[in-house]
Design an enzyme around this catalytic site. Structure first.
Site, mmCIF file in Angstrom:
data_model
loop_
_atom_site.group_PDB
_atom_site.id
_atom_site.type_symbol
_atom_site.label_atom_id
_atom_site.label_comp_id
_atom_site.label_asym_id
_atom_site.label_seq_id
_atom_site.Cartn_x
_atom_site.Cartn_y
_atom_site.Cartn_z
ATOM 1 C CG ASN A 7 -1.849 1.122 1.318
ATOM 2 O OD1 ASN A 7 -1.776 2.049 0.505
ATOM 3 N ND2 ASN A 7 -2.745 1.083 2.277
ATOM 4 C CE LYS A 14 -1.020 1.897 6.680
ATOM 5 N NZ LYS A 14 -2.467 1.854 6.791
ATOM 6 C CG HIS A 184 -13.212 2.973 2.919
ATOM 7 N ND1 HIS A 184 -14.001 3.952 3.465
ATOM 8 C CD2 HIS A 184 -11.939 3.276 3.254
ATOM 9 C CE1 HIS A 184 -13.237 4.820 4.117
ATOM 10 N NE2 HIS A 184 -11.980 4.442 3.992
ATOM 11 C CG HIS A 212 -14.298 1.298 6.542
ATOM 12 N ND1 HIS A 212 -13.444 0.237 6.291
ATOM 13 C CD2 HIS A 212 -13.501 2.356 6.798
ATOM 14 C CE1 HIS A 212 -12.193 0.656 6.413
ATOM 15 N NE2 HIS A 212 -12.203 1.936 6.707
ATOM 16 C CG LEU A 213 -17.886 4.221 11.329
ATOM 17 C CD1 LEU A 213 -18.651 4.302 12.648
ATOM 18 C CD2 LEU A 213 -18.253 5.380 10.426
ATOM 19 C CG MET A 287 -14.392 8.318 18.046
ATOM 20 S SD MET A 287 -15.176 9.909 18.180
ATOM 21 C CE MET A 287 -16.192 9.887 16.749
ATOM 22 C CB ILE A 335 -14.335 4.684 14.842
ATOM 23 C CG1 ILE A 335 -13.222 5.743 14.882
ATOM 24 C CG2 ILE A 335 -15.546 5.122 15.667
ATOM 25 C CD1 ILE A 335 -13.601 7.077 14.261
ATOM 26 N N GLY A 336 -15.278 1.759 14.211
ATOM 27 C CA GLY A 336 -16.368 0.779 14.127
ATOM 28 C C GLY A 336 -16.117 -0.460 14.963
HETATM 29 P P1 ADP Z 1 -7.379 4.265 8.771
HETATM 30 O O1 ADP Z 1 -7.048 2.864 8.336
HETATM 31 O O2 ADP Z 1 -8.509 4.896 8.045
HETATM 32 O O3 ADP Z 1 -6.210 5.157 8.952
HETATM 33 P P2 ADP Z 1 -8.257 2.990 11.225
HETATM 34 O O4 ADP Z 1 -9.272 2.062 10.695
HETATM 35 O O5 ADP Z 1 -6.986 2.423 11.763
HETATM 36 O O6 ADP Z 1 -7.970 4.173 10.227
HETATM 37 O O7 ADP Z 1 -8.959 3.860 12.372
HETATM 38 C C1 ADP Z 1 -8.241 4.849 13.049
HETATM 39 C C2 ADP Z 1 -9.161 5.541 14.030
HETATM 40 O O8 ADP Z 1 -9.766 4.572 14.878
HETATM 41 C C3 ADP Z 1 -8.422 6.471 14.954
HETATM 42 O O9 ADP Z 1 -8.441 7.777 14.462
HETATM 43 C C4 ADP Z 1 -9.232 6.412 16.238
HETATM 44 O O10 ADP Z 1 -10.114 7.507 16.286
HETATM 45 C C5 ADP Z 1 -10.058 5.165 16.112
HETATM 46 N N1 ADP Z 1 -9.812 4.220 17.204
HETATM 47 C C6 ADP Z 1 -8.822 3.323 17.307
HETATM 48 N N2 ADP Z 1 -8.923 2.640 18.469
HETATM 49 C C7 ADP Z 1 -10.009 3.132 19.104
HETATM 50 C C8 ADP Z 1 -10.649 2.860 20.358
HETATM 51 N N3 ADP Z 1 -10.182 1.930 21.180
HETATM 52 N N4 ADP Z 1 -11.748 3.572 20.663
HETATM 53 C C9 ADP Z 1 -12.217 4.504 19.832
HETATM 54 N N5 ADP Z 1 -11.661 4.805 18.663
HETATM 55 C C10 ADP Z 1 -10.575 4.141 18.298
#
Ligand code: ADP
Length: 402
Positions: A7, A14, A184, A212-213, A287, A335-336
């Site tokens: 990636n 990555k 996504h 997907h969050l 978050m 987040i999800g």
């Molecule tokens: P991406 O792949 O889009 O960079 P991720 O899927 O890794 O992102 O998600 C990253 C986000 O997940 C972080 O910005 C954070 O807000 C959230 N996150 C990670 N762990 C937690 C947690 N334990 N509780 C709440 N939010 C979390």
């Protein structure tokens, strides 16, 4: 087969080496700060023992080629590595962000495919150019291995015209390919497949809303296993409230900013992509920090959470209306997967639509999929960890087996 998943970003790569037979991760790595004074490489190898071997390197990494070479040296290192020779790698799977209308599925990379990915650069300038850098470097370093492109947009190519067209002059679609594409896709497709498997239903007969969050976020309506609508549009800016992206705003905001604040196009683009979303509303984009600030009485953080989860709920409701029958709702990504408060708020007051959440189950944590709806709930609601690298490795193996 051993598949190296790449990636490639503008200043980062990555990578993950997976064995598609066992689906085990053999190496996981990240090269960052490419082109800066000092670059970082972090490589985690899992050489079949309990212990992972972590290597961190800090040195100038002027370009993607240098970064990838360093990674290969570690992967094949006699002591720290997991392979004797890079020739053992059977395929390279590349994440490509924008495939436009040309790619409905993953594909073996040829000169024509590279030209087509290049033609999509105007649709995703930063992403696609960086992905192409990764592809070119991998082709140089692995001339024998087939290279497969896996597109973020491909899963959404089944979206019908009434959902992908903007109500703009038709010529803008024909001449400039302005339409909604969605992103996504690899993640939405992966969790949709896992959900059908967990429900014991054929994917082709399963309707669901996949949520997907992560830093970026999108929600997809999946009908009979196919994407029929998704919240991101021509670019990953449309839709949900994200870490730093605004998601949906009245397009007239752009005009207002230009006329009344004297902002130019670049400034407006930066504002909407990098300074908005959760960060714009409360100064924080993680978050976890937002929850901590709410605990301390931070009003802006509370508003940010409210705006984000309300938008999620609107899209979930909209896609339930799009689908009619919904078998499942799936939450995934940072987040999800981890944030029970966001899930609870995003699913609030949906009982009339057959969604009943078991709040004890929702408060759970886990690396494996888990169900958060009650037994009586008409719609099954699950948390399913996404795994885009595994999905890309599976895609590569599948494309090559044909
Ligand atoms: P991406 O792949 O889009 O960079 P991720 O899927 O890794 O992102 O998600 C990253 C986000 O997940 C972080 O910005 C954070 O807000 C959230 N996150 C990670 N762990 C937690 C947690 N334990 N509780 C709440 N939010 C979390």
């Amino acid at each position: 087969m051993k598949v190296l998943v790449i990636n490639s970003g503008s200043s980062s790569i990555k990578y993950q080496l997976l064995d598609t037979e066992t689906e085990a991760v053999m190496v996981n790595g990240l090269v960052e700060r490419i082109g800066e004074e000092v670059g970082d490489l972090k490589n985690k190898a899992f050489p079949g023992t309990e212990n992972e071997v972590v290597t961190e390197i800090q040195q100038p990494i002027p370009d993607h080629n240098t970064g990838m070479r360093l990674a290969i040296e570690l992967i094949t290192d006699p002591e720290k590595g997991v392979l004797k020779d890079k020739g053992e790698i059977g395929a390279i799977g590349h994440r490509v962000v924008h495939g436009g209308e040309d790619f409905h599925k993953s594909t073996v990379i040829t000169d024509e495919v590279i030209a087509a990915i290049e033609a999509c650069v105007p649709l995703a300038p930063l992403h696609n150019s960086a992905n192409l850098d990764g592809i070119r470097v991998a082709m140089e370093l692995f001339p024998e291995a087939p290279q497969v492109a896996v597109f973020d947009t491909a899963f959404h190519q089944t979206i019908p015209a009434h959902a992908y067209m903007y109500a703009l002059p038709y010529a803008l679609y024909e001449e400039n390919r302005i339409r909604r594409y969605g992103f996504h896709g690899t993640s939405h497709k992966f969790v949709a497949g896992e959900m059908a498997r967990l429900l014991g239903k054929p994917l082709e007969e399963t309707n669901m809303v996949t949520v997907h969050l992560g830093n970026g976020g999108s929600i997809t309506a999946v009908e009979n296993g196919q994407s029929v609508d998704t919240s991101m549009g021509m670019t990953p800016l449309e839709g949900l409230v994200m870490g730093t992206r605004s998601g949906d705003v009245d397009p007239a905001v752009h005009t207002f900013l230009a006329r009344n604040k004297g902002m130019d196009i670049e400034q407006i683009d930066t504002l909407l992509n990098k300074e908005s979303g959760l960060k714009g509303l409360c100064g924080m984009n993680d978050m976890r920090d937002i929850h901590a600030a709410i605990e301390k009485g931070d009003k802006h953080a509370e508003i940010a959470l409210g705006v984000q989860t309300y938008r999620n709920r609107k899209y979930i409701g909209a896609y339930m209306a799009v689908l009619g029958r919904v078998d499942a709702i799936v939450f995934t990504a940072g987040i999800g997967e981890n944030d029970d408060i966001v899930r609870r708020e995003s699913l609030k007051d949906l009982e009339a639509f057959g969604v009943e959440i078991d709040q004890d189950a929702n408060a759970k944590r886990g690396k494996e999929p888990f169900k958060i709806s009650t037994e009586a709930s008409k719609v099954a609601v699950w948390v399913i960890p996404t795994n885009e690298e595994l999905a890309i490795a599976r895609e590569a193996r599948e494309v090559l087996s044909k």
